[in-house]
Structures are given as structure tokens and as C-alpha cells.
Design a protein around this motif. Sequence first.
Motif, mmCIF file in Angstrom:
data_model
loop_
_atom_site.group_PDB
_atom_site.id
_atom_site.type_symbol
_atom_site.label_atom_id
_atom_site.label_comp_id
_atom_site.label_asym_id
_atom_site.label_seq_id
_atom_site.Cartn_x
_atom_site.Cartn_y
_atom_site.Cartn_z
ATOM 1 N N ALA A 260 0.839 -1.158 -0.113
ATOM 2 C CA ALA A 260 -0.006 0.196 -0.135
ATOM 3 C C ALA A 260 0.838 1.282 -0.072
ATOM 4 O O ALA A 260 0.590 2.152 -0.713
ATOM 5 C CB ALA A 260 -0.969 -0.022 1.235
ATOM 6 N N MET A 331 -3.470 -1.543 9.025
ATOM 7 C CA MET A 331 -5.037 -0.817 8.822
ATOM 8 C C MET A 331 -4.647 0.722 8.824
ATOM 9 O O MET A 331 -5.411 1.229 7.762
ATOM 10 C CB MET A 331 -5.513 -1.058 10.175
ATOM 11 C CG MET A 331 -6.985 -0.827 10.133
ATOM 12 S SD MET A 331 -8.261 -1.673 9.097
ATOM 13 C CE MET A 331 -8.407 -0.755 7.647
ATOM 14 N N THR A 334 -2.881 1.394 4.889
ATOM 15 C CA THR A 334 -3.882 1.011 3.716
ATOM 16 C C THR A 334 -4.938 2.238 3.986
ATOM 17 O O THR A 334 -5.357 2.790 2.640
ATOM 18 C CB THR A 334 -4.359 -0.357 3.878
ATOM 19 O OG1 THR A 334 -5.095 -0.463 5.025
ATOM 20 C CG2 THR A 334 -3.343 -1.353 3.684
ATOM 21 N N THR A 335 -5.330 2.677 4.920
ATOM 22 C CA THR A 335 -6.357 3.531 5.089
ATOM 23 C C THR A 335 -5.702 5.089 4.552
ATOM 24 O O THR A 335 -6.473 5.705 3.648
ATOM 25 C CB THR A 335 -6.828 4.016 6.518
ATOM 26 O OG1 THR A 335 -7.563 2.916 7.032
ATOM 27 C CG2 THR A 335 -7.831 4.914 6.743
ATOM 28 N N ILE A 338 -5.231 5.052 0.633
ATOM 29 C CA ILE A 338 -6.404 5.405 -0.033
ATOM 30 C C ILE A 338 -6.521 7.092 -0.029
ATOM 31 O O ILE A 338 -6.863 7.788 -1.011
ATOM 32 C CB ILE A 338 -7.701 4.911 0.744
ATOM 33 C CG1 ILE A 338 -7.747 3.276 0.362
ATOM 34 C CG2 ILE A 338 -9.140 5.578 0.025
ATOM 35 C CD1 ILE A 338 -8.944 2.523 1.084
ATOM 36 N N TYR A 346 -10.595 5.241 -3.997
ATOM 37 C CA TYR A 346 -11.999 4.470 -3.296
ATOM 38 C C TYR A 346 -12.525 3.574 -4.426
ATOM 39 O O TYR A 346 -13.418 3.200 -3.974
ATOM 40 C CB TYR A 346 -12.853 5.805 -3.013
ATOM 41 C CG TYR A 346 -13.932 5.442 -1.980
ATOM 42 C CD1 TYR A 346 -13.816 4.785 -0.823
ATOM 43 C CD2 TYR A 346 -15.210 5.410 -2.685
ATOM 44 C CE1 TYR A 346 -15.006 4.389 -0.164
ATOM 45 C CE2 TYR A 346 -16.513 4.811 -1.891
ATOM 46 C CZ TYR A 346 -16.318 4.517 -0.715
ATOM 47 O OH TYR A 346 -17.275 4.252 0.072
ATOM 48 N N VAL A 352 -5.374 -0.174 -3.658
ATOM 49 C CA VAL A 352 -5.435 0.046 -2.396
ATOM 50 C C VAL A 352 -6.485 -0.154 -1.743
ATOM 51 O O VAL A 352 -6.981 -0.406 -0.401
ATOM 52 C CB VAL A 352 -4.694 1.503 -2.158
ATOM 53 C CG1 VAL A 352 -3.365 1.595 -2.298
ATOM 54 C CG2 VAL A 352 -5.547 2.453 -3.069
ATOM 55 N N GLU A 353 -7.874 -0.118 -2.385
ATOM 56 C CA GLU A 353 -9.104 -0.396 -1.894
ATOM 57 C C GLU A 353 -9.064 -1.899 -1.521
ATOM 58 O O GLU A 353 -9.640 -1.977 -0.362
ATOM 59 C CB GLU A 353 -10.247 -0.071 -3.136
ATOM 60 C CG GLU A 353 -11.552 -0.338 -2.659
ATOM 61 C CD GLU A 353 -11.943 -1.853 -3.100
ATOM 62 O OE1 GLU A 353 -13.217 -2.055 -2.519
ATOM 63 O OE2 GLU A 353 -11.388 -2.424 -3.994
ATOM 64 N N PHE A 356 -7.011 -2.163 1.646
ATOM 65 C CA PHE A 356 -7.849 -1.664 2.856
ATOM 66 C C PHE A 356 -8.690 -2.985 3.468
ATOM 67 O O PHE A 356 -8.781 -3.276 4.558
ATOM 68 C CB PHE A 356 -8.449 -0.275 2.524
ATOM 69 C CG PHE A 356 -9.349 0.014 3.597
ATOM 70 C CD1 PHE A 356 -9.056 0.868 4.544
ATOM 71 C CD2 PHE A 356 -10.738 -0.285 3.314
ATOM 72 C CE1 PHE A 356 -9.970 1.439 5.645
ATOM 73 C CE2 PHE A 356 -11.808 0.414 4.424
ATOM 74 C CZ PHE A 356 -11.236 1.112 5.393
ATOM 75 N N ARG A 357 -9.501 -3.485 2.475
ATOM 76 C CA ARG A 357 -10.339 -4.481 3.036
ATOM 77 C C ARG A 357 -9.831 -5.706 3.437
ATOM 78 O O ARG A 357 -10.196 -6.280 4.397
ATOM 79 C CB ARG A 357 -11.349 -4.838 1.988
ATOM 80 C CG ARG A 357 -12.417 -3.605 1.253
ATOM 81 C CD ARG A 357 -13.433 -4.060 0.485
ATOM 82 N NE ARG A 357 -12.732 -4.304 -0.938
ATOM 83 C CZ ARG A 357 -12.513 -5.470 -1.593
ATOM 84 N NH1 ARG A 357 -12.715 -6.660 -0.965
ATOM 85 N NH2 ARG A 357 -12.053 -5.507 -2.729
ATOM 86 N N LYS A 360 -8.356 -5.258 7.354
ATOM 87 C CA LYS A 360 -9.048 -5.219 8.695
ATOM 88 C C LYS A 360 -9.034 -6.377 9.452
ATOM 89 O O LYS A 360 -8.970 -6.568 10.471
ATOM 90 C CB LYS A 360 -10.721 -4.919 8.493
ATOM 91 C CG LYS A 360 -11.501 -4.710 9.454
ATOM 92 C CD LYS A 360 -10.796 -3.519 10.465
ATOM 93 C CE LYS A 360 -11.284 -3.799 12.067
ATOM 94 N NZ LYS A 360 -10.742 -3.136 12.929
#
Length: 395
Positions: A260, A331, A334-335, A338, A346, A352-353, A356-357, A360
Motif C-alpha cells: 500500500a 490498517m 492502507t487507510t 486511499i 476509493y 489500495v481499495e 484496505f479491505r 481489517k
Amino acid sequence: MPASRLLPDAAGDDLIELTRDLCRKELAPRVEAAETSGELPRDVFRTLGRSGLLGLPYPEELGGGGQPYETYLQVVEEIAATWMSVAVGVSVHALTCFPLVTAGTDEQQATWLPDMLGGDLLGAYCLSERDAGSDIASMRTRAKPVADGSAYIIRGTKAWISHAGHADYYTSFVRTADTGSRGLSCFLVPADAPGLSAGTPERKMGLASDTVSEIHYEDVHVDTGRRIGADGEGMHLALAALDSGRLGIAAAATGLAQAALDAAVSYAATRTQFGRTIASNQGLQFLLADLQAQTYAARSAYLLAARLKDAGRPFSMEASSAKLIATDAAMRVTTDAIQVLGGAGYTSDFPVERMFRDAKVTQIFEGTNQIQRIVIARHLLAGTTPPKGTPSADH
């Protein structure tokens, strides 16, 4: 990739280069389509096994690679930077081998380990239940011996099982006595055992190529020779395996964070606004620097724990610390990756979307990060006398 600068020797460098080559040729071209369709890439694990990458941390005399755990974890990190679902699968598979490597008889090891470590057999780790996640000792899946003692009959359900329906064997922890944590045992259950079935795959937020579902045991007949370790030794084996497994997840989370970060840096260096790249803005530079520092800290944490393990020293607290640090870092990185990409980040047009998923769940499995804090605190306070009136960790 930065991980290679930390390898201890030339053999490790060769393994990293082999891993990168496989990732570039075999994994990278398939990630997007497989994650979109939810396909578990069974053949990829076979390829990794035949390349010697699935059995790296286990002894050569048992069919493994005989490599330090430090080296194995850096291989996991490299895989995660390309395909997180596969990296998690590699860590899970290593967990399934752990009881047999550490507590199996010579005959059991000779019978099953070569194909397990070589990738011809893919494993699933069956520990959690719907009402027994962090509280392992409350599991209800039960194995009862038949009258002549030649076999056990297993009945119950396991939950959140990676590779469910695709695995060739299920390393299963079940209750054999009503003595709390001392009443658990471990069995190597073959996938074709009558009465064993997988439930409907969970509809997950991320890690789409890591198929997860319940595993049902409906009077599954398992020979006594498939019990790994002594009767009642299951809790010890499960917890020892989880210490190592937490390091696998820490390494995978670090690889995800690195990927990321790389994507954010690349985008910032080429995206122009107001006649200049967005990377020329000091505020964004500071953000990227923070993400690099967090990724570096995550890598340093898991490597320190791995070096303690390789040296034969206690590493449970350090494993929990590494898991906590690395997954929180994944977390955060990756947040913010974005955020660097803005609206583009997004969308599924950029990876990167998905990262991010995928990030978690790393804060949840192999023990939630709240559980890691409990483990760390108990290690810190072991041998001390709490002040009068201090509540126990159980309250």
C-alpha cells in the motif's frame, strides 16, 4: 523490497529472489480476477510447495527447508505484498503442520509430512467455534472413543475455517474429556472422511480468495492413529502453534502495508495538481514518511520475535506485540494510502481499495488485538503482586 536488506545470509537472498520471481510470474497476473470471483487458487499452493516455500521453517529431515523462522517470515511478507489471500493461506497451512512436526510420532511424520510440506496436501486449521473464539477452552466439538479404543467419533462444528471445502486434511482440536483446557486433543482428519462437510462460504469484507466457512463433523470416524500428541495435549499444541501463527500474520500484514505504501508513493510522484506533483507538498511528504516509519516498525517487531524463536528463547509476548503492531500498521497504512490517492483510491481500479479491505481482518484473527493486549499485560505482570483491590484481567 525492503525486507531483503534484513536477510541473514546468501541462502535467504536466493529464497527471496525465488519468491519474487514466482510472485511476478504466477501470482500477480491472477490476483485481480481471482479476488473478484472469490476463487481459491489451489494450484498456487501446490506450486509454492514444490518450490520448497511451504515447508521452509521445518527441519530438512522431516521434508522441510530447514530455514530460520526469520527467513520464512520474510518470504511470507513478499507473498503478501503481491497477494494477501495467498500469504494468509501459507501461514494457515504452516499452522496445520505444527502439531505433527512437534508432537507426531515418527510413523505419523513419515506418512503425512512429505506431502504436507511439499504442497500436495493443503491443510485447514480447525480450532475456533461460534461460541469459542478467543475462549478456546469452551469448545464443544467432541470426540468419543469407540468401545475397543481403535477410533474416535467426532461430532460438532468448527467456524471461520480457511480453506474449508478445499483442504485435503483438517487439523482439528476437539474435546475428549470434560476437564476444561486439559480435555482437548488434536486429530488429523482427512477431507474424505464420511460425515465431514463444509458449510456455505462466508461473505467476507476482504480476502475473497481465502475461502472461509464452517466445518461440520457428523459422527466422523477417525482412527486413533490420527490423534496427534497425547490425549489432552490439544490446548498446549494449539497455543504453541498460535504463537508462531501470530508471527505469520504479522509478516503478512507488513507485506500488505508495504504494498500500500509503494502504491501511494508511486501515485503521489506522478499525480499532478496545480502544475506540480502532489508529492511536492510537504504535508503529503510527512504523511508518507509516517507510513514508512510504521511499516518499518512492523517489520522490525516481527523480525525481533522471529530471532528469539530461532534462538530457542521465549517469544510469546514478542509474538503478540508483533501481531498487534503490524496489523494496526496495516490498517493505518492502507487507510492513508486511499487518502493519498483520493477518489481514485476509493475505486477498485486501484489495488489500495482491496488492500484496505484485506487489512481489517488481520486485527481480528489469530487472536484479536484486544486479546494480544491481555497476553502482553499478563507477561509483563507475571510474578508481580497486584495492588489491593486491582481487578483481574478476567473482569
